[in-house]
Write a protein that holds these residues in place. Structure first.
Motif, PDB file in Angstrom:
ATOM      1  N   LEU A   1     -26.737 -13.252 -26.728  1.00  0.00           N
ATOM      2  CA  LEU A   1     -28.013 -13.372 -26.046  1.00  0.00           C
ATOM      3  C   LEU A   1     -28.448 -14.830 -26.137  1.00  0.00           C
ATOM      4  O   LEU A   1     -28.418 -15.414 -27.227  1.00  0.00           O
ATOM      5  N   ILE A   2     -28.799 -15.436 -25.006  1.00  0.00           N
ATOM      6  CA  ILE A   2     -29.289 -16.816 -24.974  1.00  0.00           C
ATOM      7  C   ILE A   2     -30.747 -16.771 -24.567  1.00  0.00           C
ATOM      8  O   ILE A   2     -31.085 -16.239 -23.510  1.00  0.00           O
ATOM      9  N   VAL A   3     -31.618 -17.335 -25.414  1.00  0.00           N
ATOM     10  CA  VAL A   3     -33.058 -17.235 -25.213  1.00  0.00           C
ATOM     11  C   VAL A   3     -33.673 -18.608 -24.973  1.00  0.00           C
ATOM     12  O   VAL A   3     -33.403 -19.554 -25.724  1.00  0.00           O
ATOM     13  N   SER A   4     -34.506 -18.672 -23.932  1.00  0.00           N
ATOM     14  CA  SER A   4     -35.331 -19.850 -23.673  1.00  0.00           C
ATOM     15  C   SER A   4     -36.520 -19.398 -22.845  1.00  0.00           C
ATOM     16  O   SER A   4     -36.366 -18.598 -21.920  1.00  0.00           O
ATOM     17  N   GLU A   5     -37.693 -19.917 -23.166  1.00  0.00           N
ATOM     18  CA  GLU A   5     -38.871 -19.623 -22.364  1.00  0.00           C
ATOM     19  C   GLU A   5     -38.912 -20.482 -21.108  1.00  0.00           C
ATOM     20  O   GLU A   5     -39.738 -20.255 -20.229  1.00  0.00           O
ATOM     21  N   ASP A   6     -38.032 -21.462 -21.007  1.00  0.00           N
ATOM     22  CA  ASP A   6     -37.968 -22.372 -19.869  1.00  0.00           C
ATOM     23  C   ASP A   6     -36.997 -21.798 -18.830  1.00  0.00           C
ATOM     24  O   ASP A   6     -35.778 -21.853 -18.997  1.00  0.00           O
ATOM     25  N   ALA A   7     -37.546 -21.263 -17.744  1.00  0.00           N
ATOM     26  CA  ALA A   7     -36.718 -20.635 -16.702  1.00  0.00           C
ATOM     27  C   ALA A   7     -35.739 -21.623 -16.077  1.00  0.00           C
ATOM     28  O   ALA A   7     -34.603 -21.264 -15.765  1.00  0.00           O
ATOM     29  N   GLU A   8     -36.156 -22.870 -15.917  1.00  0.00           N
ATOM     30  CA  GLU A   8     -35.256 -23.881 -15.353  1.00  0.00           C
ATOM     31  C   GLU A   8     -34.097 -24.165 -16.293  1.00  0.00           C
ATOM     32  O   GLU A   8     -32.958 -24.360 -15.855  1.00  0.00           O
ATOM     33  N   GLN A   9     -34.366 -24.194 -17.588  1.00  0.00           N
ATOM     34  CA  GLN A   9     -33.295 -24.394 -18.559  1.00  0.00           C
ATOM     35  C   GLN A   9     -32.299 -23.236 -18.473  1.00  0.00           C
ATOM     36  O   GLN A   9     -31.089 -23.452 -18.501  1.00  0.00           O
ATOM     37  N   LEU A  10     -32.788 -22.017 -18.372  1.00  0.00           N
ATOM     38  CA  LEU A  10     -31.888 -20.867 -18.246  1.00  0.00           C
ATOM     39  C   LEU A  10     -31.025 -20.979 -16.996  1.00  0.00           C
ATOM     40  O   LEU A  10     -29.837 -20.627 -17.031  1.00  0.00           O
ATOM     41  N   GLN A  11     -31.566 -21.476 -15.909  1.00  0.00           N
ATOM     42  CA  GLN A  11     -30.776 -21.670 -14.690  1.00  0.00           C
ATOM     43  C   GLN A  11     -29.677 -22.714 -14.917  1.00  0.00           C
ATOM     44  O   GLN A  11     -28.531 -22.520 -14.505  1.00  0.00           O
ATOM     45  N   ARG A  12     -30.036 -23.817 -15.588  1.00  0.00           N
ATOM     46  CA  ARG A  12     -29.023 -24.850 -15.880  1.00  0.00           C
ATOM     47  C   ARG A  12     -27.945 -24.310 -16.805  1.00  0.00           C
ATOM     48  O   ARG A  12     -26.756 -24.595 -16.631  1.00  0.00           O
ATOM     49  N   ILE A  13     -28.354 -23.519 -17.787  1.00  0.00           N
ATOM     50  CA  ILE A  13     -27.383 -22.907 -18.706  1.00  0.00           C
ATOM     51  C   ILE A  13     -26.449 -22.003 -17.926  1.00  0.00           C
ATOM     52  O   ILE A  13     -25.229 -22.039 -18.107  1.00  0.00           O
ATOM     53  N   GLY A  14     -26.995 -21.172 -17.047  1.00  0.00           N
ATOM     54  CA  GLY A  14     -26.174 -20.278 -16.232  1.00  0.00           C
ATOM     55  C   GLY A  14     -25.142 -21.035 -15.418  1.00  0.00           C
ATOM     56  O   GLY A  14     -23.972 -20.654 -15.359  1.00  0.00           O
ATOM     57  N   ARG A  15     -25.562 -22.138 -14.784  1.00  0.00           N
ATOM     58  CA  ARG A  15     -24.620 -22.965 -14.011  1.00  0.00           C
ATOM     59  C   ARG A  15     -23.517 -23.507 -14.904  1.00  0.00           C
ATOM     60  O   ARG A  15     -22.333 -23.474 -14.551  1.00  0.00           O
ATOM     61  N   ASN A  16     -23.903 -24.023 -16.082  1.00  0.00           N
ATOM     62  CA  ASN A  16     -22.892 -24.595 -16.983  1.00  0.00           C
ATOM     63  C   ASN A  16     -21.940 -23.545 -17.536  1.00  0.00           C
ATOM     64  O   ASN A  16     -20.773 -23.848 -17.800  1.00  0.00           O
ATOM     65  N   LEU A  17     -22.407 -22.320 -17.729  1.00  0.00           N
ATOM     66  CA  LEU A  17     -21.505 -21.264 -18.191  1.00  0.00           C
ATOM     67  C   LEU A  17     -20.403 -21.011 -17.167  1.00  0.00           C
ATOM     68  O   LEU A  17     -19.268 -20.717 -17.536  1.00  0.00           O
ATOM     69  N   TRP A  18     -20.723 -21.142 -15.868  1.00  0.00           N
ATOM     70  CA  TRP A  18     -19.700 -20.981 -14.832  1.00  0.00           C
ATOM     71  C   TRP A  18     -18.845 -22.216 -14.674  1.00  0.00           C
ATOM     72  O   TRP A  18     -17.625 -22.128 -14.507  1.00  0.00           O
ATOM     73  N   GLU A  19     -19.467 -23.405 -14.730  1.00  0.00           N
ATOM     74  CA  GLU A  19     -18.783 -24.625 -14.305  1.00  0.00           C
ATOM     75  C   GLU A  19     -18.116 -25.433 -15.406  1.00  0.00           C
ATOM     76  O   GLU A  19     -17.130 -26.118 -15.143  1.00  0.00           O
ATOM     77  N   ARG A  20     -18.619 -25.398 -16.615  1.00  0.00           N
ATOM     78  CA  ARG A  20     -18.099 -26.299 -17.660  1.00  0.00           C
ATOM     79  C   ARG A  20     -16.659 -25.988 -18.029  1.00  0.00           C
ATOM     80  O   ARG A  20     -15.840 -26.884 -18.193  1.00  0.00           O
ATOM     81  N   PHE A  21     -16.324 -24.716 -18.183  1.00  0.00           N
ATOM     82  CA  PHE A  21     -14.960 -24.298 -18.496  1.00  0.00           C
ATOM     83  C   PHE A  21     -14.567 -23.183 -17.527  1.00  0.00           C
ATOM     84  O   PHE A  21     -14.553 -22.005 -17.905  1.00  0.00           O
TER      85      PHE A  21
END
Length: 145
Positions: free
Chosen positions: A32-52
């Motif tokens: 579970l990845i938690v952040s109250e910052d919705a934009e941060q969660l969007q960036r995290i989601g992108r990086n989970l797909w794109e980084r590796f």
């Protein structure tokens, strides 16, 4: 409960998270990845797909259809419909629900340093809390004092 403190110096939570998620998934666990910052969660989601891209870090958002099936779940709160035993506090804020998890990752930058120190001291008073501190040295993460 094991708590890993990651001091982000020159590294963003968004860039570190795919590394942590890949390791958690390689161990066969959910996250579970938690952040109250919705934009941060969007960036995290992108990086989970794109980084590796070869790692295929499948994930979804809490509250979305089939959230309970997701191996990695992004959320604004500390509830884990996917029954994850591991949680990452990507925004540097400790949450009371942390004790519901076997392992907690607290990622913090300079602006959350005092809060992380307070959390370290608070957890030092709990016999069931195993604390670890990580920082980057020479581009690699090393466990430190």
């Amino acid at each position: 409960m094991r708590v890993d403190f990651y001091q982000l110096a020159g590294e963003s939570a968004e860039n570190l998270l795919p590394l942590l998620a890949r390791k958690v998934r390689a161990d066969g666990e959910r996250l579970l990845i938690v952040s109250e910052d919705a934009e941060q969660l969007q960036r995290i989601g992108r990086n989970l797909w794109e980084r590796f891209p070869e790692a295929f870090l499948a994930h979804g958002h809490s509250g979305a259809r089939h959230a309970e099936r997701q191996p990695i779940l992004l959320s604004a709160d500390c509830e884990a419909p996917n029954a994850a035993p591991h949680v990452v506090f990507a925004d540097g804020r400790w949450r009371d629900g942390a004790s519901n998890f076997a392992r907690v990752f607290l990622l913090f930058g300079e602006e959350q340093l005092q809060g992380a120190r307070d959390c370290w001291r608070m957890l030092g008073q709990h016999a069931d809390a195993e604390r670890h501190f990580w920082k980057q040295e020479g581009g690699r993460w090393r466990e430190g004092p």
